[in-house]
Design a protein around this motif. Structure first.
Motif, mmCIF file in Angstrom:
data_model
loop_
_atom_site.group_PDB
_atom_site.id
_atom_site.type_symbol
_atom_site.label_atom_id
_atom_site.label_comp_id
_atom_site.label_asym_id
_atom_site.label_seq_id
_atom_site.Cartn_x
_atom_site.Cartn_y
_atom_site.Cartn_z
ATOM 1 N N SER B 643 0.861 -1.182 0.000
ATOM 2 C CA SER B 643 0.000 0.000 0.000
ATOM 3 C C SER B 643 0.895 1.230 0.000
ATOM 4 O O SER B 643 2.097 1.155 0.226
ATOM 5 N N ARG B 644 0.279 2.386 -0.194
ATOM 6 C CA ARG B 644 1.103 3.592 -0.276
ATOM 7 C C ARG B 644 1.732 3.894 1.081
ATOM 8 O O ARG B 644 2.829 4.412 1.153
ATOM 9 N N TRP B 645 1.041 3.554 2.159
ATOM 10 C CA TRP B 645 1.652 3.770 3.468
ATOM 11 C C TRP B 645 2.818 2.809 3.700
ATOM 12 O O TRP B 645 3.868 3.193 4.194
ATOM 13 N N GLN B 646 2.580 1.543 3.308
ATOM 14 C CA GLN B 646 3.664 0.569 3.452
ATOM 15 C C GLN B 646 4.882 0.998 2.654
ATOM 16 O O GLN B 646 6.016 0.892 3.122
ATOM 17 N N THR B 647 4.640 1.513 1.457
ATOM 18 C CA THR B 647 5.757 1.993 0.641
ATOM 19 C C THR B 647 6.478 3.135 1.332
ATOM 20 O O THR B 647 7.705 3.177 1.423
ATOM 21 N N ALA B 648 5.671 4.072 1.855
ATOM 22 C CA ALA B 648 6.278 5.246 2.480
ATOM 23 C C ALA B 648 7.056 4.853 3.728
ATOM 24 O O ALA B 648 8.164 5.326 3.965
ATOM 25 N N TRP B 649 6.457 3.985 4.527
ATOM 26 C CA TRP B 649 7.027 3.674 5.834
ATOM 27 C C TRP B 649 8.217 2.727 5.735
ATOM 28 O O TRP B 649 9.224 2.901 6.399
ATOM 29 N N ARG B 650 8.059 1.692 4.888
ATOM 30 C CA ARG B 650 9.094 0.657 4.830
ATOM 31 C C ARG B 650 10.159 0.961 3.800
ATOM 32 O O ARG B 650 11.240 0.401 3.863
ATOM 33 N N LEU B 651 9.836 1.773 2.812
ATOM 34 C CA LEU B 651 10.801 1.997 1.745
ATOM 35 C C LEU B 651 11.354 3.421 1.768
ATOM 36 O O LEU B 651 12.557 3.635 1.868
ATOM 37 N N VAL B 652 10.435 4.387 1.710
ATOM 38 C CA VAL B 652 10.904 5.773 1.540
ATOM 39 C C VAL B 652 11.618 6.255 2.797
ATOM 40 O O VAL B 652 12.701 6.823 2.717
ATOM 41 N N LEU B 653 11.014 6.004 3.945
ATOM 42 C CA LEU B 653 11.637 6.500 5.173
ATOM 43 C C LEU B 653 13.032 5.927 5.396
ATOM 44 O O LEU B 653 13.968 6.675 5.628
ATOM 45 N N PRO B 654 13.207 4.598 5.306
ATOM 46 C CA PRO B 654 14.578 4.088 5.475
ATOM 47 C C PRO B 654 15.529 4.620 4.415
ATOM 48 O O PRO B 654 16.675 4.951 4.710
ATOM 49 N N ALA B 655 15.046 4.711 3.181
ATOM 50 C CA ALA B 655 15.936 5.177 2.123
ATOM 51 C C ALA B 655 16.354 6.613 2.356
ATOM 52 O O ALA B 655 17.477 7.005 2.068
ATOM 53 N N ALA B 656 15.419 7.403 2.865
ATOM 54 C CA ALA B 656 15.715 8.825 3.057
ATOM 55 C C ALA B 656 16.258 9.108 4.444
ATOM 56 O O ALA B 656 16.473 10.270 4.795
ATOM 57 N N SER B 657 16.496 8.054 5.244
ATOM 58 C CA SER B 657 16.844 8.314 6.649
ATOM 59 C C SER B 657 18.091 9.176 6.831
ATOM 60 O O SER B 657 18.118 10.008 7.738
ATOM 61 N N PRO B 658 19.124 9.042 5.989
ATOM 62 C CA PRO B 658 20.257 9.971 6.186
ATOM 63 C C PRO B 658 19.835 11.420 6.016
ATOM 64 O O PRO B 658 20.274 12.295 6.766
ATOM 65 N N GLY B 659 18.961 11.652 5.046
ATOM 66 C CA GLY B 659 18.489 13.024 4.834
ATOM 67 C C GLY B 659 17.662 13.508 6.005
ATOM 68 O O GLY B 659 17.740 14.673 6.406
#
Lengths: 494, 752
Positions: B643-659
C-alpha cells in the motif's frame, strides 16, 4: 508522483484492505497542524496589529454600586473560581480608562456581573495626549485666555480639531505649556463628574470614536497608522510612532547590503572561478555554508570584541583622542552593527552567488574564451550577467535574514531610544558611530522591558506587523525570483 | 556591479587586425586580467580568512582564562628597615609607597618609584615601652602595635595621589592619626593582636598572658572613647597562638597551641563564645584570617596545613556551624601569616621557611608560588587592587611582585564541576555571574547553561520533529504535485519569520493564554489526534468511488472540516470537563498532584516557539530527501502490492533516513543557538531541573543579556566567550555532520 498513479491501481488496491490509511491521515494532520500554526500566527499578528489603530467604541459603564467609568473594553477573562461556586463561569473585563494622571491607573477590571448598564454616548472622546497617556471623557468647553468660547457645541469635533491645530503653535519643541501658562485650555468631564483642565497644546488628537460612521473610522484608522509610521516615540516608547526604528532598520540593512554584496560576490568568484578546485576548496565551501548555521549571537560577540573593542578603540585612539574617555567608535553603533550583520549574512550571498555562477553553461564561457576574451572579460560580460539573478536572490535573502536578526545587534549598538538622529544636517550627515533603534529590538524592548506593558502591547503588535510585512515582502521577492531563474535555467540547459 | 553590460564592439580596434594599437590593447587587457585575477584571489582569500578568523578571534578571547596567572618580581630593595624587623606592611593602590611598622616602634614610609627619601615617623606615646607585636588591618592602612606595657598603639595612614595638570605625578603617604588603647594592666606585654578598620572605626583584639581583650573606638570625631570587652575566663588556661578579626568586626577567631580554635561573636555587649573547633591537627594554630567577604575562615597550623572553614547547615532547619570544607596544599614549615586580597577571593599565605603563595579560596588552587628567598617573611601585604604583593623578609629586604590573577576565579573545575560556594551547604552547579556587593563570589558553572540549552532544544525537537517529518512525508509521498508547489514556499516563508516576533508571541500571548486557560489548551491538544483518527475511520467507511474523489490525495482538505469541528467541540467541552474532572482548575491539579513548580514561561512554551522556528528547516530538508528517493523504487514497491503507506514507511523513510537525520541535525543546530525566543519566552533562571513546566537559561540568552554589562576582558566576559565558542563548535560540528550525511545520500542516489 505515486499519488497520481493510474485509477485502475487505485481501484484495485483501495478499500479497507489497504493497510496504513490511518497513518496517511496522521501525516496529513501533521501538515494541517503545521499550516494552521503558521496561519494562526500570521492571523494573530495581523488582526492584533491592524486593530491597534481602529477607533474602538468608548463605553460608559454603570455598575450596580452606582459607580460610573468611561473606557474602552480591552480584554476579558474568566475569573478563577473558588471551589464553592462551580455552576457558572464568571467573566470580567479590563477597561482602558485612561486618565492616568487623574485616576492613578490606566486600566480597571470590571466584574461582568456587577455591570448595570453600558452605553456608548457619542459625545465621549478619546484624547491622545503628549504626556500621561490618553484622557477619556466629555469635552465641556474650551477657554481662550480664560474666556470660554461660547459658540462651541460639545460634539462639534471639527472645531475642536481646528483648535488643536491652532494650539500646536504654543508648544515649545515637543513640550506642551503648563495649564496655567497655556492660552487654549479645554475642560474635560471625567466619568465621576470631576472636571480637569487640559492645555489644547498638550493634545495630539481627539478621537470621538462613538460619533464616527464607518467611513470616519476607516479614515481615523488610516490617520493613526500614518502617524504610527511617521512619528517619533513618546512616553518611553509606550506611545507615539516608530519612525526612528524604521529608519534605523532601513539604514542598517542598507549599509549591511553595501558591505555584504561585494564581499560575497568576490568570495564566490574566487571560489568558483579562480581557486584551483580540489579538496581544500571543497572544504572551504563546506565551511562557508556551515557558517550560515552558526548562531547569530556568536557573530554578535565577535562584533563586540573585534569591531567595538578592538577596531573601534584603535580608531578612537588615533582619530578621536580629544573626545576620550567618551568613546566615539569604541562603543556600539550603526557601522559596527551593519558590519557584524554583513559577516553573518556573507555565507548566504556566497552560496547563492556560487549557485548562480555554476549554473552558467560551460559552452557560453568556452565560446567567449574561444573568441579570445580574457578571463576577466568573460566573467564581466558573460558570467556575471548570467549569474546576476543568483546574486540578487542571495542579496535579498541576506537582507531578509539581516533585517530580522536582533540578538547580534543587542551587543553591537542597538538602543531603546536613540539620543540623536542617524541622519541630520551636521557633517558628516550620516552618523555611522551613532546608536540606533531597530524594529526587532523595539518589539523586545517595548514588549518586555516597558514600564507600562499592558498599554504598550498594541504598539508591539503593530511593530511586529510592520517588521513582518517588510520581511515577507523581501522573502517573497526572493522566492519568486529564484523560481523564475530556475525556470529560465531549466529552459537553457537543453 | 556597474560593469556588467557587455561593451559594444569597437570597429576601429579589430581584435584580429595586427596593428600596434591592437597589440597594445591586448597587452592592456592581459594586464588588466592579471591584475583582476590577482585582486580577486587576494580578496577571496582574505574574505575566507576573515570568516575563519571569526572563530579564532572568539576563541582567542576565551584563551586567557586558561593561560594561568603570572607573578613577576618587579622590585627588590634591601635594608629597608634600617636594621630593625618589619612587623607589618601597608601598600597604596599604585604600589608606590609601602609603609612599614617596625619593631622599634616606628612607621617607615618608603618610595619605590619616585626619588623621595624614606620617612620615619615614630609612634606617639610609645614612651619607654617596647613593641612586642604588630599587625595591619586588611581593609585599610591602619596599623596596630602591641607594647610591653599592655597597650595597643593604633595609627592610620593616609595615601593621597599628587596631581599636576590633571595627571597623577606621585603619591603622598602620611600618618593621619594615632591613638593608644590601654588593653591590660601595665605590666603585661601584648603577645598577639588583630585589628580591623574601615578607616574610621577601629576594632582591636589583643591577647596577653592568657587574657583576651577586645576594644573598639572611632579614630576621629565624636565617640572616640574606646569600649572594651573581655573574654578572659573563656580562654583561661589556654595558650593563644593566633588571633583574627573579620572585616565587620563582629567575629573574632582565636587559635590555641593545642590545635583548637574558638569563634567569638562580638556583636553583643560581651564577647560570646560561638564555636569551639578542632582544626584537625594537633599542632598549634599559627595563623587565622578571613577571606574577603568574611564568609570563609582560613586556619594555618604549625605543621604547615592550611584549611578553609565556612558555615554549613547540616539540615534544613539547623543553624550554620563552621566546618572545614577546603584543604589547601600544605607548607613544609609552620604557616606564618595570611593576607587576604580586598578585591577577590585570593589570599597571600606565608610560611616560616620563606615560602610565599597566592591561593584562591573558591577554586582551592595555588595561583602563584612566589618561591622561597631563603629568609622568612616577617611582613606581607596585598595591593588594594589585587595586582601586586609586597613582602619584607627577616633580613630587611623588600620584594614586590606584580601579580596577574584576573581569572583566578575560573578553572575547568569551576566551570564544569560542582563547587562549594560561600553560604552554600553543598557543592553545586551555579551560574550567578554578578552580585550586589563588592565581596560577591562569582559563580561561573557552565553546566546549568549547557543544560538549559539542551533542555530547550530537546523540547523544541520533541514538538517539531514529528510534525515536520510527518508533514514532509505527506507532502512528498501522498500530496499532489500542485499542493507541494504551494506548501513548500509557504513553509520556507515560515522560516523567515523573525525570531523576535515568534518570541514575543510566545512570551506575551501564548504563555499567558496557556497559563490562564490550561483546560482549553489541553483539550485542544487531545482533540487533534482523536479527530484525525476519526477522519481516517470515516474515510475508510466511505464508498470506494466517493473516497477516491474526496479523500485520496486530498487528505488535508478532507481533514479540514473534521479538524474545525473537533477544535470547536474541544473548545466547548473542555470547560465543563475541566470543571467535573479537575474541579475547574487543571493547572492547580497538575501542580498539586505532581508537586511541580509551574512557571508560566516554561519549556512547553519554549518548545512550541523554538519548534516553530525549527520546523521549516527540518521540513524542507526532510522533504527534499524523501522526494529524491528514486521513483523506480517506489513503483517497484507498489507493483509488488504494497500500500502507499507501506511503501512510504518501509521503503521511503529508510531510504531517506540519512536526509532525515541531516534535517534533524540542522534543526538541532538552529535551535541551540536561537537567542531571542529563549530570552523572551523563558524566565531565564539558570536551574538544573528537567521539568517541562519550568524555565531555563540558555548559553545564548546568557550571552545576549550579560555581555553588554560584562567588564571588558574580565572573567565574566571571557567565560561568556568560552560559552560562545562552545556554541560555535557545536553548531559547526552538527552542520558538518548534516552535510556529510547529505553527501552520502547524494552519492547513493546519484543526485539530490
Amino acid at each position: 508522483m505515486v499519488t497520481t498513479a493510474s485509477p485502475t491501481l487505485q481501484a484495485s488496491s483501495g478499500g479497507r484492505g489497504r493497510p496504513g490509511e490511518t497513518w496517511v491521515f496522521v501525516t496529513a494532520g501533521s501538515l494541517l497542524t503545521l499550516i494552521a500554526l503558521l496561519v494562526g500566527v500570521i492571523l494573530l499578528l495581523t488582526l492584533n496589529g491592524l486593530s491597534v489603530f481602529w477607533p474602538h467604541p468608548i463605553a460608559r459603564v454603570t455598575q450596580n454600586d452606582g459607580s460610573v467609568l468611561i473606557g474602552q473594553a480591552w480584554r476579558g477573562e474568566a475569573i478563577s473560581q473558588d471551589s464553592s461556586d462551580t455552576d457558572a463561569v464568571r467573566m470580567r473585563t479590563l477597561y482602558r480608562i485612561g486618565n492616568r494622571r487623574e485616576l492613578g491607573s490606566e486600566f480597571q477590571w470590571v466584574d461582568d456581573d456587577a455591570v448595570k448598564s453600558i452605553e456608548h454616548p457619542p459625545e465621549i472622546v478619546f484624547i491622545e495626549r503628549l504626556e500621561w497617556g490618553p484622557a477619556l471623557g466629555t469635552i465641556r468647553g474650551v477657554k481662550r485666555a480664560g474666556v470660554p468660547l461660547a459658540d462651541l457645541a460639545p460634539d462639534d469635533f471639527d472645531a475642536f480639531d481646528d483648535l488643536v491645530d491652532e494650539a500646536r503653535a504654543e508648544r515649545i519643541g515637543a513640550l506642551a505649556p503648563r495649564v496655567d501658562e497655556a492660552k487654549l485650555i479645554t475642560t474635560l468631564e471625567l466619568a465621576d463628574g470631576r472636571t480637569v483642565d487640559i492645555p489644547l497644546a498638550a493634545i495630539e488628537r481627539i478621537v470621538p470614536a462613538n460619533a464616527y460612521g464607518p467611513v470616519d473610522r476607516v479614515l481615523s484608522w488610516c490617520a493613526s497608522f500614518g502617524r504610527f509610521i511617521s512619528e517619533n516615540p513618546r512616553e518611553s516608547n509606550t506611545e507615539g510612532g516608530i519612525l526612528p526604528a524604521i529608519l534605523g532598520t532601513f539604514l542598517m540593512v542598507l549599509l549591511m547590503s553595501l558591505a555584504v554584496v561585494p564581499l560575497g560576490v568576490i568570495g564566490a568568484l574566487y571560489l568558483n572561478e579562480y581557486a584551483k578546485q580540489g579538496p581544500l576548496v571543497r572544504f572551504v565551501r563546506l565551511a562557508v555554508s556551515n557558517l550560515a548555521g552558526v548562531p547569530s549571537i556568536v557573530f554578535g560577540m565577535f562584533g563586540l570584541a573585534f569591531f567595538v573593542y578592538t577596531i573601534g578603540a584603535h580608531v578612537d585612539a588615533t582619530l578621536f583622542s580629544d573626545k576620550l574617555p567618551t568613546p566615539t567608535f569604541g562603543t556600539g553603533g550603526l557601522l559596527w552593527a551593519s558590519l557584524t550583520l554583513a559577516l553573518l549574512t556573507v555565507p548566504v550571498v556566497i552560496v547563492s552567488t556560487e549557485e548562480g555562477l555554476r549554473a552558467v553553461p560551460r559552452a557560453q564561457r568556452e565560446g567567449s574564451l574561444a573568441l579570445g576574451s580574457t578571463r576577466w572579460q568573460t566573467i564581466r560580460t558573460i558570467v556575471l550577467p548570467a549569474a546576476m539573478p543568483g546574486i540578487l536572490t542571495g542579496t535579498i535573502l541576506a537582507i531578509a535574514r539581516g533585517a530580522g536578526e536582533v540578538a547580534p545587534l543587542m551587543l553591537t549598538g542597538v538602543v531603546k531610544l536613540a539620543a540623536s538622529p542617524l541622519i541630520d544636517a551636521t557633517p558628516p550627515f550620516l552618523h555611522l558611530d551613532a546608536k540606533f533603534m531597530h524594529l526587532g529590538f523595539h518589539i523586545y524592548d517595548v514588549g518586555f522591558q516597558s514600564p507600562n506593558v499592558e498599554a504598550s502591547r498594541p504598539i508591539v503588535y503593530a511593530t511586529a506587523l510592520v517588521l513582518l510585512v517588510f520581511i515577507v515582502i523581501l522573502n517573497l521577492a526572493a522566492i519568486v525570483w529564484r523560481n523564475r531563474v530556475r525556470r529560465k535555467l531549466q529552459g537553457s540547459t537543453f | 556591479m556597474t560593469t556588467i553590460a557587455p561593451s559594444p564592439p569597437r570597429p576601429e580596434h579589430h581584435a584580429f587586425a595586427d596593428t600596434p594599437q591592437a597589440r597594445a590593447r591586448i597587452k592592456r587587457l592581459r594586464r588588466l586580467d592579471k591584475i583582476i585575477a590577482g585582486s580577486i584571489t587576494a580578496g577571496g582569500l582574505l574574505i575566507i580568512l576573515a570568516v575563519f578568523g571569526i572563530f579564532a578571534f572568539v576563541f582567542g578571547e576565551a584563551v586567557p582564562l586558561f593561560l594561568g596567572s603570572s607573578a613577576e618580581l618587579v622590585t627588590t630593595r634591601s635594608a629597608v628597615t634600617d636594621g630593625t624587623k618589619a612587623l607589618a606592611v601597608a601598600i597604596d593602590e599604585y604600589g608606590q609607597r609601602p609603609v612599614l611598622l617596625t619593631d622599634k616602634g616606628t612607621l617607615r614610609i618608603l618610595d619605590l618609584v619616585g626619588g623621595n627619601t624614606d620617612v620615619e615617623v615614630a609612634l606617639e606615646s610609645l614612651g619607654t615601652a617596647t613593641i612586642t607585636s604588630g599587625v595591619v588591618a586588611h581593609e585599610s592602612p591602619v596599623f596596630a602595635a602591641g607594647t610591653s606595657d599592655g597597650r595597643v598603639l593604633v595609627a592610620g595612614i593616609a595615601f593621597e595621589p599628587r596631581f599636576a595638570d590633571g595627571k597623577r605625578v606621585g603619591q603622598d603617604a602620611s600618618v593621619a592619626w594615632q591613638f593608644a588603647l590601654p588593653m591590660v594592666d601595665g605590666s603585661t606585654a601584648i603577645e598577639r593582636i588583630a585589628v580591623s578598620s574601615d578607616g574610621n572605626r577601629v576594632a582591636v583584639v589583643a591577647a596577653a598572658n592568657g587574657i583576651l581583650k577586645f576594644a573598639t573606638r572611632r579614630a576621629k570625631g565624636i565617640g572616640t572613647s574606646p569600649k572594651f570587652g573581655d573574654a578572659a575566663e573563656l580562654v583561661a588556661g589556654k595558650t593563644i597562638t593566633a588571633v583574627a578579626l573579620n572585616g565587620a568586626a563582629d567575629h573574632a577567631a582565636i587559635g590555641f597551641a593545642d590545635g583548637r580554635f574558638f569563634l567569638f561573636d562580638l556583636d553583643k555587649a560581651d564577647a560570646t563564645l560561638k564555636e569551639n573547633l578542632d582544626s584537625g591537627s594537633a599542632s598549634p594554630v599559627t595563623a587565622l584570617s578571613w577571606v574577603f567577604g568574611g564568609q570563609t575562615l582560613l586556619v594555618g597550623s604549625a605543621d604547615g596545613r592550611v584549611s578553609g572553614w565556612q558555615g554549613i547547615r547540616s539540615g534544613p532547619s539547623s543553624s550554620r556551624t563552621l566546618t572545614r570544607v577546603r584543604e589547601f596544599d600544605a607548607f613544609d614549615a609552620p604557616v606564618a601569616d595570611f593576607m587576604p586580597s580586598q578585591r577577590n577571593k585570593c589570599i597571600l599565605a606565608a610560611a616560616r621557611d620563606g615560602a610565599l603563595r597566592v591561593e584562591h579560596s573558591t577554586t582551592q588552587r595555588i595561583i602563584s608560588d612566589l618561591g622561597r628567598t631563603g629568609s622568612t617573611f616577617t611582613a606581607i601585604g596585598y595591593a588594594p587592587k589585587a595586582d601586586g604583593v609586597v613582602a619584607i623578609d627577616a633580613s630587611g629586604t623588600l620584594h614586590a611582585w606584580r601579580v596577574d590573577a584576573d581569572h583566578a576565579d575560573v578553572s575547568l573545575a569551576a566551570l564544569f564541576a560542582p563547587v562549594l560556594y560561600e553560604s552554600y551547604d553543598e557543592p553545586d552547579y551555579v551560574w550567578q555571574s554578578t552580585g550586589g556587593s563588592d565581596d560577591y563570589e562569582p559563580k561561573y558553572s557552565l553546566v546549568p547553561l549547557i543544560f538549559g540549552s539542551l533542555k530547550g532544544v530537546l523540547y523544541a525537537m520533541l514538538f517539531s520533529a514529528p510534525l515536520a517529518i510527518l508533514a514532509a512525508l505527506y507532502v512528498s509521498q501522498f500530496a499532489s504535485p500542485k499542493a507541494r508547489s504551494i506548501v513548500k514556499p509557504t513553509v520556507e516563508l515560515m522560516g523567515a519569520l523573525p525570531s523576535v516576533v515568534v518570541g514575543f508571541l510566545a512570551g506575551l500571548w501564548l504563555s499567558p493564554a496557556v497559563d490562564s486557560d490550561m483546560g482549553h489548551t489541553v483539550g485542544l491538544l487531545l482533540a487533534l489526534p482523536l479527530t484525525i483518527v476519526l477522519a481516517a475511520f470515516v474515510s475508510s467507511r466511505l464508498p470506494q468511488r466517493v473516497r477516491n474523489r474526496v479523500a485520496f490525495g486530498r487528505e488535508v482538505l478532507f481533514l479540514v472540516p473534521f479538524l474545525a469541528a473537533g477544535i470547536g467541540l474541544a473548545w466547548l467541552a473542555s470547560g465543563p470537563l475541566e470543571q467535573t474532572l479537575f474541579d475547574g482548575d487543571l493547572k492547580g491539579w497538575l501542580v498539586r498532584t505532581f508537586e511541580l513548580a509551574y512557571d508560566p514561561r516554561n519549556c512547553v512554551i519554549v518548545g512550541i516557539a523554538l519548534g516553530f522556528a525549527v520546523i521549516p528547516i527540518v521540513f524542507t530538508v526532510a522533504e527534499d530527501s524523501m522526494s529524491n528517493v528514486p521513483k523506480s523504487l517506489r513503483a517497484a514497491s507498489e507493483a509488488l502490492g504494497a500500500s502507499r503507506w507501506q511503501t512510504a514507511w518501509r521503503l521511503v523513510l529508510p531510504a531517506a533516513s540519512p536526509g532525515i537525520f541531516a534535517a534533524l541535525m540542522l534543526g538541532f543546530g538552529r535551535a541551540i543557538g536561537e537567542t531571542m525566543i529563549v530570552v523572551m519566552a523563558t524566565g531565564n533562571t539558570p536551574i538544573l531541573d528537567p521539568s517541562p513546566f519550568n524555565g531555563m537559561r540558555t548559553i545564548s540568552a546568557s550571552i545576549a543579556t550579560e555581555i553588554p554589562e560584562a567588564p571588558v576582558d574580565g572573567s565574566l566576559y571571557r567565560v561568556l566567550f568560552l560559552s560562545g565558542s562552545l556554541l560555535f563548535v557545536f553548531a559547526f560540528l552538527i552542520n558538518t555532520a548534516a552535510e556529510v550525511v547529505g553527501a552520502s545520500l547524494r552519492k547513493r542516489y546519484g543526485k539530490w
